[in-house]
Design an enzyme around this catalytic site. Structure first.
Site, PDB file in Angstrom:
ATOM      1  N   GLU A  87       6.968  10.830  -1.120  1.00  0.00           N
ATOM      2  CA  GLU A  87       6.360   9.581  -1.564  1.00  0.00           C
ATOM      3  C   GLU A  87       4.858   9.632  -1.381  1.00  0.00           C
ATOM      4  O   GLU A  87       4.349  10.271  -0.453  1.00  0.00           O
ATOM      5  CB  GLU A  87       6.926   8.423  -0.737  1.00  0.00           C
ATOM      6  N   CYS A  96      -2.089   7.117   0.320  1.00  0.00           N
ATOM      7  CA  CYS A  96      -1.308   7.674   1.435  1.00  0.00           C
ATOM      8  C   CYS A  96      -0.454   8.812   0.880  1.00  0.00           C
ATOM      9  O   CYS A  96       0.254   8.624  -0.114  1.00  0.00           O
ATOM     10  CB  CYS A  96      -0.438   6.571   2.039  1.00  0.00           C
ATOM     11  N   CYS A 137      11.101  15.245   7.732  1.00  0.00           N
ATOM     12  CA  CYS A 137      10.336  15.517   8.957  1.00  0.00           C
ATOM     13  C   CYS A 137      11.304  15.851  10.080  1.00  0.00           C
ATOM     14  O   CYS A 137      12.397  15.291  10.164  1.00  0.00           O
ATOM     15  CB  CYS A 137       9.512  14.286   9.330  1.00  0.00           C
ATOM     16  N   CYS A 154      11.196  10.563  15.065  1.00  0.00           N
ATOM     17  CA  CYS A 154      10.818   9.272  15.663  1.00  0.00           C
ATOM     18  C   CYS A 154      11.902   8.251  15.304  1.00  0.00           C
ATOM     19  O   CYS A 154      12.331   8.186  14.157  1.00  0.00           O
ATOM     20  CB  CYS A 154       9.460   8.814  15.134  1.00  0.00           C
ATOM     21  N   CYS A 161      11.538   5.559  12.377  1.00  0.00           N
ATOM     22  CA  CYS A 161      11.036   6.071  11.096  1.00  0.00           C
ATOM     23  C   CYS A 161      12.191   6.504  10.200  1.00  0.00           C
ATOM     24  O   CYS A 161      13.048   7.282  10.602  1.00  0.00           O
ATOM     25  CB  CYS A 161      10.115   7.253  11.378  1.00  0.00           C
ATOM     26  N   GLY A 196       6.341  13.413   6.883  1.00  0.00           N
ATOM     27  CA  GLY A 196       5.998  14.675   7.531  1.00  0.00           C
ATOM     28  C   GLY A 196       4.982  14.557   8.649  1.00  0.00           C
ATOM     29  O   GLY A 196       4.271  13.556   8.773  1.00  0.00           O
ATOM     30  N   SER A 240      -2.900  11.674  10.498  1.00  0.00           N
ATOM     31  CA  SER A 240      -2.162  10.993  11.561  1.00  0.00           C
ATOM     32  C   SER A 240      -1.109  11.928  12.140  1.00  0.00           C
ATOM     33  O   SER A 240      -0.330  12.536  11.409  1.00  0.00           O
ATOM     34  CB  SER A 240      -1.483   9.748  10.980  1.00  0.00           C
ATOM     35  N   LEU A 285       0.801   6.358  18.925  1.00  0.00           N
ATOM     36  CA  LEU A 285       1.037   6.205  20.370  1.00  0.00           C
ATOM     37  C   LEU A 285       2.350   5.465  20.633  1.00  0.00           C
ATOM     38  O   LEU A 285       3.269   5.998  21.246  1.00  0.00           O
ATOM     39  CB  LEU A 285      -0.154   5.468  20.994  1.00  0.00           C
ATOM     40  N   ASN A 286       2.417   4.205  20.271  1.00  0.00           N
ATOM     41  CA  ASN A 286       3.669   3.432  20.202  1.00  0.00           C
ATOM     42  C   ASN A 286       4.363   3.140  21.528  1.00  0.00           C
ATOM     43  O   ASN A 286       5.488   2.639  21.533  1.00  0.00           O
ATOM     44  CB  ASN A 286       4.691   4.120  19.283  1.00  0.00           C
ATOM     45  N   CYS A 329       7.755   4.255   5.234  1.00  0.00           N
ATOM     46  CA  CYS A 329       7.690   5.676   4.887  1.00  0.00           C
ATOM     47  C   CYS A 329       9.095   6.272   4.906  1.00  0.00           C
ATOM     48  O   CYS A 329       9.840   6.101   5.848  1.00  0.00           O
ATOM     49  CB  CYS A 329       6.798   6.372   5.909  1.00  0.00           C
TER      50      CYS A 329
HETATM   51  S1  SF4 Z   1       6.801   8.815  12.106  1.00  0.00           S
HETATM   52 FE1  SF4 Z   1       5.844  10.606  11.149  1.00  0.00          FE
HETATM   53  S2  SF4 Z   1       6.155  12.230  12.683  1.00  0.00           S
HETATM   54 FE2  SF4 Z   1       7.598  10.595  13.208  1.00  0.00          FE
HETATM   55  S3  SF4 Z   1       9.514  11.175  12.144  1.00  0.00           S
HETATM   56 FE3  SF4 Z   1       8.359   9.795  10.785  1.00  0.00          FE
HETATM   57  S4  SF4 Z   1       7.206  11.149   9.427  1.00  0.00           S
HETATM   58 FE4  SF4 Z   1       7.854  12.355  11.217  1.00  0.00          FE
END
Ligand code: SF4
Length: 407
Positions: free
Chosen positions: A138, A151, A158, A162, A165, A208, A240, A264-265, A381
């Protein structure tokens, strides 16, 4: 085009060297394309590579610089329209090479003007190494007054996993090439050629982890930042990362580099371990030490992104810990309230968002609340790729189930 088996390859992607006796010829893309009778994709090639390729093509090397300017500065993707090249050369180029932008599978336009692209990437040339899987990624074009922000993705899927995500649920499908990365920017600009604002920002925040695909990402970034290429200012290109420490250290050695943003999160290792498994490999202390080294000796600001997950990492005590973690760094914080979605988290209460920001700002840490744009067009994303990827996603490593909702 001539292939000199003793010479350096024009293309840095694969070694150009005498192959073992049982292998015929050279495995570099130029020679492979010649063998296979397919055209070579020039997108993503540097000025030096194009000069060398032009020389191998039997032309003066400066033609490579003209080609580079035509592709990236003039955004001209049709050899026939490159009027500063002689007509016979244009015809030869059309027969031997191509400039292929990513193919748009679907285009979604938001009420706020954002356009989200689901792109189909065929993969680099296939050949003796076997087929490289097709991928879907995307890219998003976000217009605003005086600028557009684009973006882009750097990998299909990926591996970082995370827990907040959606891309993580795809697993890693494959790395993108430099051409596929820079091609997303060119495509989005081309699609809006008639109404572009004077300034372009690029953020490497799509699918990614950019620092796990370092070479192609940096090859694309160098073209974006090259004054003879796309001529974007380094402060307008942001990479990022989830916190890949060796990648940050490697990026620090680059002569020209984009702005760095760190996802960071969390305010403690335990918290970060729960939502970002990468933290077990590169815990907070190691990550922040790498950030300090990255900015030592220059006046660069780092951006820290902090997704606020309701009831998990959004208390004033979290905010005070973030202040302590980032003390001594030239840093600003982008607070991103979680969008309710399929994953087991909830949005933070608005007063919590405001209080969190107030604590940071009061302690001298610049902080901004950022809301996702294009929420009506699958804003998160990875969302489009998940929606559009035929099930089952059997060919990829699907990450484990998300953790139980935080208390
Ligand atoms: S937030 Fe970024 S690094 Fe983390 S799983 Fe999603 S795409 Fe990958």
């Amino acid at each position: 085009m001539t292939c000199d088996p003793q010479g350096a390859c024009w293309c840095a992607e694969l070694p150009h060297a005498p192959m073992p006796p049982q292998t015929a010829g050279c495995l570099c893309p130029a020679c492979l394309c010649q063998d296979l009778g397919v055209s070579l994709d020039l997108l993503g090639k540097s000025a030096a590579e194009l000069r060398t390729w032009m020389a191998a093509f039997g032309e003066p090397a400066y033609r490579g610089a003209q080609l580079y300017h035509a592709i990236y500065a003039a955004r001209n993707f049709d050899f026939a329209a490159m009027s500063d090249l002689p007509a016979p050369l244009r015809a030869r180029l059309a027969a031997a090479a191509r400039i292929a932008l990513p193919e748009v599978s679907r285009r979604y336009t938001s009420a706020d003007g954002s356009v989200r692209y689901l792109l189909s990437l065929a993969g680099p040339q296939t050949g003796r190494g076997g087929a490289i899987p097709q991928a879907r990624v995307e890219a998003v074009f976000m217009p605003s007054e005086n600028r557009q922000t684009i973006c882009i993705s750097t990998q299909a899927g990926c591996a970082v996993d995370c827990k907040f995500c959606l891309t993580a649920q795809l697993g890693l499908i494959r790395n993108l090439t430099a051409g596929e990365i820079v091609g997303q920017v060119l495509l989005a600009l081309e699609d809006h050629r008639a109404q572009l604002a004077p300034r372009t920002n690029v953020v490497l925040m799509g699918q990614g982890e950019p620092l796990l695909n370092f070479e192609p990402v940096m090859a694309a970034v160098r073209i974006l930042l090259d004054p003879n290429g796309m001529a974007l200012a380094p402060r307008h290109v942001t990479l990022s990362t989830s916190g890949i420490v060796p990648g940050i250290e490697r990026l620090a050695l680059e002569r020209v580099r984009p702005k760095l943003a760190v996802s960071l999160n969390a305010s403690t290792d335990a918290q970060r371990d729960a939502i970002m498994p990468i933290n077990r490999k590169y815990p907070l202390e190691m990550l922040l030490q790498a950030c300090r080294s990255y900015t030592s000796g220059n006046r660069e600001w780092l951006t820290f992104e902090y997704v606020l997950l309701g009831g998990f990492n959004d208390t004033p005590e979290d905010a005070r810990r973030v202040v302590r973690l980032l003390s001594g760094l030239r840093a600003k914080v982008n607070l991103i309230p979680w969008n309710p979605g399929e994953l087991p988290f909830r949005a933070p209460e608005q007063p919590c968002v405001e209080e969190f920001r107030r604590v940071l700002v009061e302690k001298g840490l610049p902080a901004f609340v950022r809301y996702s744009r294009g929420q009506d067009i699958a804003a998160a994303c990875g969302q489009l790729a998940l929606i559009e990827t035929p099930t089952p996603i059997s060919a990829v490593a699907v990450s484990g189930a998300p953790p139980a909702p935080p208390a």
